[in-house]
Design a protein around this motif. Structure first.
Motif, mmCIF file in Angstrom:
data_model
loop_
_atom_site.group_PDB
_atom_site.id
_atom_site.type_symbol
_atom_site.label_atom_id
_atom_site.label_comp_id
_atom_site.label_asym_id
_atom_site.label_seq_id
_atom_site.Cartn_x
_atom_site.Cartn_y
_atom_site.Cartn_z
ATOM 1 N N LEU A 5 0.840 -1.200 0.000
ATOM 2 C CA LEU A 5 0.000 0.000 0.000
ATOM 3 C C LEU A 5 0.870 1.244 0.000
ATOM 4 N N ARG A 6 1.883 1.267 0.858
ATOM 5 C CA ARG A 6 2.761 2.432 0.919
ATOM 6 C C ARG A 6 3.483 2.638 -0.414
ATOM 7 N N THR A 7 3.906 1.559 -1.034
ATOM 8 C CA THR A 7 4.573 1.662 -2.335
ATOM 9 C C THR A 7 3.630 2.254 -3.383
ATOM 10 N N ALA A 8 2.387 1.780 -3.380
ATOM 11 C CA ALA A 8 1.403 2.302 -4.334
ATOM 12 C C ALA A 8 1.170 3.787 -4.117
ATOM 13 N N GLY A 26 -8.582 3.354 -8.526
ATOM 14 C CA GLY A 26 -9.896 2.842 -8.155
ATOM 15 C C GLY A 26 -9.833 1.941 -6.939
ATOM 16 N N GLN A 27 -8.792 1.121 -6.859
ATOM 17 C CA GLN A 27 -8.634 0.235 -5.710
ATOM 18 C C GLN A 27 -8.358 1.039 -4.434
ATOM 19 N N LEU A 28 -7.546 2.077 -4.556
ATOM 20 C CA LEU A 28 -7.255 2.924 -3.396
ATOM 21 C C LEU A 28 -8.514 3.634 -2.906
ATOM 22 N N TRP A 29 -9.317 4.119 -3.845
ATOM 23 C CA TRP A 29 -10.561 4.794 -3.454
ATOM 24 C C TRP A 29 -11.518 3.806 -2.790
ATOM 25 N N GLY A 30 -11.560 2.601 -3.298
ATOM 26 C CA GLY A 30 -12.391 1.586 -2.668
ATOM 27 C C GLY A 30 -11.948 1.304 -1.243
ATOM 28 N N MET A 31 -10.648 1.315 -0.996
ATOM 29 C CA MET A 31 -10.149 1.096 0.359
ATOM 30 C C MET A 31 -10.545 2.238 1.282
ATOM 31 N N ARG A 36 -10.590 1.028 5.037
ATOM 32 C CA ARG A 36 -9.412 0.168 5.145
ATOM 33 C C ARG A 36 -8.114 0.944 4.894
ATOM 34 N N MET A 37 -8.250 2.275 4.690
ATOM 35 C CA MET A 37 -7.076 3.115 4.493
ATOM 36 C C MET A 37 -7.409 4.521 4.984
ATOM 37 N N PRO A 38 -6.507 5.166 5.705
ATOM 38 C CA PRO A 38 -6.777 6.532 6.159
ATOM 39 C C PRO A 38 -7.080 7.466 4.996
ATOM 40 N N VAL A 39 -8.137 8.224 5.144
ATOM 41 C CA VAL A 39 -8.570 9.087 4.053
ATOM 42 C C VAL A 39 -7.509 10.114 3.702
ATOM 43 N N ILE A 40 -6.796 10.606 4.702
ATOM 44 C CA ILE A 40 -5.812 11.648 4.420
ATOM 45 C C ILE A 40 -4.661 11.109 3.595
ATOM 46 N N ASP A 41 -4.382 9.792 3.689
ATOM 47 C CA ASP A 41 -3.339 9.199 2.855
ATOM 48 C C ASP A 41 -3.741 9.257 1.386
ATOM 49 N N TYR A 42 -5.012 9.007 1.114
ATOM 50 C CA TYR A 42 -5.494 9.082 -0.268
ATOM 51 C C TYR A 42 -5.395 10.519 -0.787
ATOM 52 N N ARG A 293 -22.351 4.371 5.588
ATOM 53 C CA ARG A 293 -20.964 4.234 5.136
ATOM 54 C C ARG A 293 -20.151 5.450 5.560
ATOM 55 N N THR A 294 -20.713 6.625 5.376
ATOM 56 C CA THR A 294 -20.002 7.848 5.738
ATOM 57 C C THR A 294 -19.645 7.857 7.213
ATOM 58 N N LEU A 295 -20.584 7.465 8.063
ATOM 59 C CA LEU A 295 -20.299 7.427 9.502
ATOM 60 C C LEU A 295 -19.221 6.409 9.830
ATOM 61 N N ARG A 296 -19.256 5.244 9.173
ATOM 62 C CA ARG A 296 -18.224 4.238 9.416
ATOM 63 C C ARG A 296 -16.842 4.756 9.043
ATOM 64 N N VAL A 297 -16.755 5.405 7.881
ATOM 65 C CA VAL A 297 -15.463 5.907 7.423
ATOM 66 C C VAL A 297 -14.985 7.035 8.334
#
Length: 302
Positions: A5-8, A26-31, A36-42, A293-297
Protein backbone atom coordinates in the motif's frame (compact mmCIF):
# COMPACT_ATOMS: atom_id res chain seq x y z
CA UNK A 1 -0.29 -5.51 2.91
CA UNK A 2 1.04 -2.24 4.42
CA UNK A 3 4.28 -2.26 2.43
CA UNK A 4 2.50 -2.71 -0.92
CA UNK A 5 0.00 0.00 0.00
CA UNK A 6 2.76 2.43 0.92
CA UNK A 7 4.57 1.66 -2.33
CA UNK A 8 1.40 2.30 -4.33
CA UNK A 9 0.76 5.60 -2.57
CA UNK A 10 4.31 6.77 -3.15
CA UNK A 11 4.90 5.57 -6.73
CA UNK A 12 1.57 5.40 -8.56
CA UNK A 13 2.48 8.16 -11.00
CA UNK A 14 5.60 6.21 -12.08
CA UNK A 15 3.46 3.47 -13.63
CA UNK A 16 3.67 3.77 -17.40
CA UNK A 17 0.25 2.41 -18.41
CA UNK A 18 -2.72 4.78 -17.93
CA UNK A 19 -5.11 1.84 -17.47
CA UNK A 20 -2.93 0.37 -14.71
CA UNK A 21 -2.87 3.71 -12.92
CA UNK A 22 -6.65 4.08 -13.26
CA UNK A 23 -7.25 0.60 -11.83
CA UNK A 24 -4.92 1.24 -8.91
CA UNK A 25 -6.53 4.60 -8.16
CA UNK A 26 -9.90 2.84 -8.16
CA UNK A 27 -8.63 0.23 -5.71
CA UNK A 28 -7.26 2.92 -3.40
CA UNK A 29 -10.56 4.79 -3.45
CA UNK A 30 -12.39 1.59 -2.67
CA UNK A 31 -10.15 1.10 0.36
CA UNK A 32 -10.99 4.60 1.58
CA UNK A 33 -14.73 3.98 1.23
CA UNK A 34 -14.43 0.60 2.93
CA UNK A 35 -12.57 2.16 5.87
CA UNK A 36 -9.41 0.17 5.15
CA UNK A 37 -7.08 3.11 4.49
CA UNK A 38 -6.78 6.53 6.16
CA UNK A 39 -8.57 9.09 4.05
CA UNK A 40 -5.81 11.65 4.42
CA UNK A 41 -3.34 9.20 2.86
CA UNK A 42 -5.49 9.08 -0.27
CA UNK A 43 -5.83 12.87 -0.41
CA UNK A 44 -2.09 13.34 0.02
CA UNK A 45 -1.43 10.79 -2.75
CA UNK A 46 -3.69 12.74 -5.10
CA UNK A 47 -1.91 15.96 -4.20
CA UNK A 48 1.46 14.30 -4.82
CA UNK A 49 0.69 12.54 -8.10
CA UNK A 50 -2.17 14.37 -9.86
CA UNK A 51 0.14 16.81 -11.65
CA UNK A 52 1.83 13.84 -13.34
CA UNK A 53 -1.40 12.16 -14.47
CA UNK A 54 -1.71 12.29 -18.25
CA UNK A 55 -5.13 10.68 -18.64
CA UNK A 56 -7.85 13.33 -18.48
CA UNK A 57 -10.55 10.98 -17.23
CA UNK A 58 -8.39 9.63 -14.40
CA UNK A 59 -7.27 13.12 -13.41
CA UNK A 60 -10.86 14.35 -13.28
CA UNK A 61 -11.91 11.36 -11.18
CA UNK A 62 -9.14 11.48 -8.60
CA UNK A 63 -9.54 15.22 -8.06
CA UNK A 64 -13.29 14.73 -7.54
CA UNK A 65 -12.64 11.86 -5.13
CA UNK A 66 -10.13 13.93 -3.17
CA UNK A 67 -12.72 16.66 -2.69
CA UNK A 68 -15.37 14.11 -1.71
CA UNK A 69 -12.95 12.54 0.75
CA UNK A 70 -12.25 15.87 2.43
CA UNK A 71 -15.87 16.98 2.61
CA UNK A 72 -17.41 13.67 3.69
CA UNK A 73 -14.76 11.54 5.37
CA UNK A 74 -12.11 13.76 6.98
CA UNK A 75 -13.03 14.40 10.64
CA UNK A 76 -14.61 17.80 11.25
CA UNK A 77 -11.72 18.87 13.47
CA UNK A 78 -9.22 18.32 10.64
CA UNK A 79 -11.34 19.44 7.69
CA UNK A 80 -10.37 23.12 7.57
CA UNK A 81 -6.68 22.26 7.46
CA UNK A 82 -7.26 19.59 4.80
CA UNK A 83 -9.22 22.08 2.70
CA UNK A 84 -6.47 24.69 2.88
CA UNK A 85 -3.75 22.18 2.06
CA UNK A 86 -5.73 20.88 -0.91
CA UNK A 87 -6.37 24.38 -2.21
CA UNK A 88 -2.64 25.11 -2.02
CA UNK A 89 -1.88 21.84 -3.82
CA UNK A 90 -4.30 22.71 -6.64
CA UNK A 91 -2.69 26.15 -6.95
CA UNK A 92 0.70 24.44 -7.30
CA UNK A 93 -0.62 21.89 -9.82
CA UNK A 94 -2.15 24.67 -11.90
CA UNK A 95 1.17 26.51 -12.05
CA UNK A 96 2.88 23.29 -13.20
CA UNK A 97 0.30 22.32 -15.83
CA UNK A 98 1.27 22.69 -19.47
CA UNK A 99 -0.36 25.76 -21.07
CA UNK A 100 -3.43 24.83 -23.09
CA UNK A 101 -3.47 21.24 -21.86
CA UNK A 102 -6.48 19.25 -20.74
CA UNK A 103 -4.83 18.99 -17.32
CA UNK A 104 -4.67 22.77 -17.00
CA UNK A 105 -8.41 23.11 -17.58
CA UNK A 106 -9.31 20.16 -15.33
CA UNK A 107 -7.21 21.51 -12.46
CA UNK A 108 -8.64 25.01 -12.92
CA UNK A 109 -12.14 23.58 -12.60
CA UNK A 110 -11.14 21.69 -9.46
CA UNK A 111 -9.60 24.85 -8.02
CA UNK A 112 -12.83 26.75 -8.69
CA UNK A 113 -14.83 24.09 -6.87
CA UNK A 114 -12.36 24.00 -3.98
CA UNK A 115 -12.71 27.77 -3.70
CA UNK A 116 -16.27 27.30 -2.46
CA UNK A 117 -14.92 25.93 0.85
CA UNK A 118 -11.58 27.72 1.15
CA UNK A 119 -11.50 31.48 1.59
CA UNK A 120 -7.75 31.49 0.88
CA UNK A 121 -8.60 30.61 -2.74
CA UNK A 122 -10.15 34.02 -3.46
CA UNK A 123 -6.99 35.57 -5.00
CA UNK A 124 -6.53 32.59 -7.34
CA UNK A 125 -10.16 32.56 -8.46
CA UNK A 126 -10.17 36.30 -9.08
CA UNK A 127 -6.88 36.06 -10.96
CA UNK A 128 -8.27 33.34 -13.21
CA UNK A 129 -11.28 35.52 -13.98
CA UNK A 130 -9.34 38.69 -14.73
CA UNK A 131 -5.95 37.51 -16.01
CA UNK A 132 -6.04 33.84 -17.03
CA UNK A 133 -2.91 31.73 -17.16
CA UNK A 134 -1.16 31.27 -20.49
CA UNK A 135 -3.13 28.81 -22.58
CA UNK A 136 -6.11 28.60 -20.23
CA UNK A 137 -9.38 29.21 -22.03
CA UNK A 138 -11.80 30.70 -19.52
CA UNK A 139 -15.04 29.95 -21.33
CA UNK A 140 -18.52 30.42 -19.90
CA UNK A 141 -18.54 27.10 -17.99
CA UNK A 142 -15.27 27.79 -16.17
CA UNK A 143 -16.21 31.43 -15.61
CA UNK A 144 -19.43 30.41 -13.86
CA UNK A 145 -17.57 27.77 -11.83
CA UNK A 146 -15.21 30.48 -10.61
CA UNK A 147 -18.10 32.80 -9.79
CA UNK A 148 -19.92 30.01 -7.95
CA UNK A 149 -16.80 29.38 -5.86
CA UNK A 150 -16.58 33.07 -5.00
CA UNK A 151 -20.30 33.27 -4.28
CA UNK A 152 -20.15 30.41 -1.80
CA UNK A 153 -17.61 32.40 0.22
CA UNK A 154 -19.60 35.63 -0.15
CA UNK A 155 -16.85 37.23 -2.23
CA UNK A 156 -19.24 38.44 -4.95
CA UNK A 157 -22.52 40.29 -4.69
CA UNK A 158 -25.83 39.48 -6.28
CA UNK A 159 -25.38 42.57 -8.45
CA UNK A 160 -22.04 41.28 -9.75
CA UNK A 161 -23.66 37.97 -10.61
CA UNK A 162 -26.43 39.81 -12.46
CA UNK A 163 -23.77 41.70 -14.43
CA UNK A 164 -22.11 38.40 -15.34
CA UNK A 165 -25.45 37.07 -16.54
CA UNK A 166 -25.94 40.12 -18.73
CA UNK A 167 -22.79 39.10 -20.65
CA UNK A 168 -23.89 35.45 -20.94
CA UNK A 169 -27.67 35.49 -21.16
CA UNK A 170 -27.92 31.97 -22.54
CA UNK A 171 -29.60 28.86 -21.16
CA UNK A 172 -26.32 27.69 -19.62
CA UNK A 173 -25.59 31.19 -18.38
CA UNK A 174 -28.93 31.42 -16.62
CA UNK A 175 -28.31 28.05 -14.97
CA UNK A 176 -24.84 29.15 -13.86
CA UNK A 177 -26.33 32.35 -12.47
CA UNK A 178 -28.99 30.35 -10.63
CA UNK A 179 -26.42 28.07 -9.00
CA UNK A 180 -24.29 31.05 -8.01
CA UNK A 181 -27.31 32.72 -6.40
CA UNK A 182 -28.15 29.54 -4.50
CA UNK A 183 -24.52 29.34 -3.33
CA UNK A 184 -24.56 32.77 -1.69
CA UNK A 185 -24.67 32.53 2.13
CA UNK A 186 -27.98 34.39 2.23
CA UNK A 187 -30.53 32.59 4.40
CA UNK A 188 -33.60 34.31 2.95
CA UNK A 189 -32.48 33.72 -0.63
CA UNK A 190 -31.69 30.07 0.05
CA UNK A 191 -35.05 29.45 1.72
CA UNK A 192 -36.87 31.17 -1.14
CA UNK A 193 -35.07 29.02 -3.72
CA UNK A 194 -35.71 25.89 -1.66
CA UNK A 195 -39.43 26.73 -1.51
CA UNK A 196 -39.47 27.21 -5.27
CA UNK A 197 -37.70 23.89 -5.75
CA UNK A 198 -40.34 22.16 -3.65
CA UNK A 199 -43.26 23.85 -5.43
CA UNK A 200 -44.74 21.56 -8.12
CA UNK A 201 -44.03 22.88 -11.60
CA UNK A 202 -41.89 25.79 -10.45
CA UNK A 203 -38.54 24.45 -11.66
CA UNK A 204 -37.30 22.25 -14.47
CA UNK A 205 -34.88 19.35 -14.10
CA UNK A 206 -32.02 21.56 -15.26
CA UNK A 207 -32.93 24.32 -12.82
CA UNK A 208 -33.01 21.85 -9.93
CA UNK A 209 -29.62 20.50 -11.02
CA UNK A 210 -28.33 24.07 -10.63
CA UNK A 211 -30.13 25.07 -7.42
CA UNK A 212 -29.57 21.95 -5.32
CA UNK A 213 -25.73 22.05 -5.34
CA UNK A 214 -25.94 25.73 -4.39
CA UNK A 215 -28.25 25.01 -1.48
CA UNK A 216 -25.92 22.21 -0.35
CA UNK A 217 -22.77 24.35 -0.22
CA UNK A 218 -20.95 23.03 2.87
CA UNK A 219 -20.06 26.42 4.32
CA UNK A 220 -23.67 27.60 4.41
CA UNK A 221 -25.66 24.37 4.73
CA UNK A 222 -26.73 25.42 8.22
CA UNK A 223 -28.79 28.22 6.66
CA UNK A 224 -31.30 25.65 5.41
CA UNK A 225 -31.35 23.61 8.62
CA UNK A 226 -35.14 23.96 8.77
CA UNK A 227 -35.43 22.49 5.26
CA UNK A 228 -33.16 19.61 6.29
CA UNK A 229 -35.14 19.00 9.47
CA UNK A 230 -38.43 18.58 7.62
CA UNK A 231 -37.16 16.56 4.67
CA UNK A 232 -38.13 13.08 5.84
CA UNK A 233 -41.62 14.26 6.79
CA UNK A 234 -41.96 15.76 3.32
CA UNK A 235 -40.91 12.72 1.28
CA UNK A 236 -44.35 11.31 0.51
CA UNK A 237 -45.62 14.76 -0.43
CA UNK A 238 -42.67 15.27 -2.77
CA UNK A 239 -43.22 11.86 -4.35
CA UNK A 240 -46.94 12.36 -4.87
CA UNK A 241 -46.82 15.93 -6.17
CA UNK A 242 -43.88 15.91 -8.60
CA UNK A 243 -42.98 13.97 -11.76
CA UNK A 244 -40.64 11.05 -11.14
CA UNK A 245 -37.44 12.73 -12.35
CA UNK A 246 -38.11 15.84 -10.29
CA UNK A 247 -39.01 13.71 -7.26
CA UNK A 248 -35.77 11.77 -7.49
CA UNK A 249 -33.74 14.95 -7.63
CA UNK A 250 -35.53 16.42 -4.62
CA UNK A 251 -35.43 13.25 -2.51
CA UNK A 252 -31.70 12.73 -3.10
CA UNK A 253 -30.53 16.30 -3.48
CA UNK A 254 -32.18 17.71 -0.38
CA UNK A 255 -31.43 14.75 1.87
CA UNK A 256 -30.10 16.06 5.20
CA UNK A 257 -26.43 16.15 6.08
CA UNK A 258 -25.14 12.88 7.48
CA UNK A 259 -25.25 12.47 11.24
CA UNK A 260 -26.13 9.68 13.68
CA UNK A 261 -29.47 11.41 14.24
CA UNK A 262 -30.25 11.47 10.51
CA UNK A 263 -29.33 7.79 10.20
CA UNK A 264 -31.65 6.89 13.08
CA UNK A 265 -34.48 9.03 11.72
CA UNK A 266 -34.10 7.53 8.23
CA UNK A 267 -34.25 4.02 9.63
CA UNK A 268 -37.40 4.95 11.56
CA UNK A 269 -38.97 6.40 8.40
CA UNK A 270 -38.39 3.14 6.54
CA UNK A 271 -39.88 1.18 9.41
CA UNK A 272 -42.95 3.40 9.66
CA UNK A 273 -43.55 3.73 5.90
CA UNK A 274 -43.44 0.18 4.67
CA UNK A 275 -46.40 0.87 2.38
CA UNK A 276 -44.68 3.80 0.66
CA UNK A 277 -44.02 3.42 -3.08
CA UNK A 278 -41.24 0.93 -3.73
CA UNK A 279 -39.15 3.34 -5.81
CA UNK A 280 -39.24 5.93 -3.04
CA UNK A 281 -38.26 3.37 -0.41
CA UNK A 282 -35.36 2.29 -2.62
CA UNK A 283 -34.06 5.87 -2.81
CA UNK A 284 -34.34 6.25 0.97
CA UNK A 285 -32.60 2.92 1.59
CA UNK A 286 -29.77 3.99 -0.72
CA UNK A 287 -29.49 7.30 1.11
CA UNK A 288 -29.36 5.42 4.40
CA UNK A 289 -26.64 3.11 3.06
CA UNK A 290 -24.56 6.13 1.99
CA UNK A 291 -25.01 7.80 5.35
CA UNK A 292 -24.09 4.66 7.28
CA UNK A 293 -20.96 4.23 5.14
CA UNK A 294 -20.00 7.85 5.74
CA UNK A 295 -20.30 7.43 9.50
CA UNK A 296 -18.22 4.24 9.42
CA UNK A 297 -15.46 5.91 7.42
CA UNK A 298 -15.51 8.97 9.66
CA UNK A 299 -15.25 6.79 12.75
CA UNK A 300 -12.31 4.89 11.23
CA UNK A 301 -10.53 8.18 10.52
CA UNK A 302 -11.32 9.84 13.84
Amino acid sequence: DPISLRTALERISSLAEPLTRAILWGQLWGMVRDARMPVIDYVHAVEMHASGETDASTLTTILAHARQAIEHYVPTSARARARERHAAALDRMLAQAAPGSDAQLIIARAAATQGSVTCASEPLLRALLSDPLEGLQVGPDLRWSLLIGLAAQNFVTREELDEALATDDTMDGRLGHLQALASLPDADLKRDLARQALTPGAMSNAQLDAVIPGLRQPESRDLIADIDAGHLDRLLEIWNQHPIEISQRLVNGLFPETSPEVVAATGSWLEMNQQAPGALRRLVREALDRAERTLRVREYNA
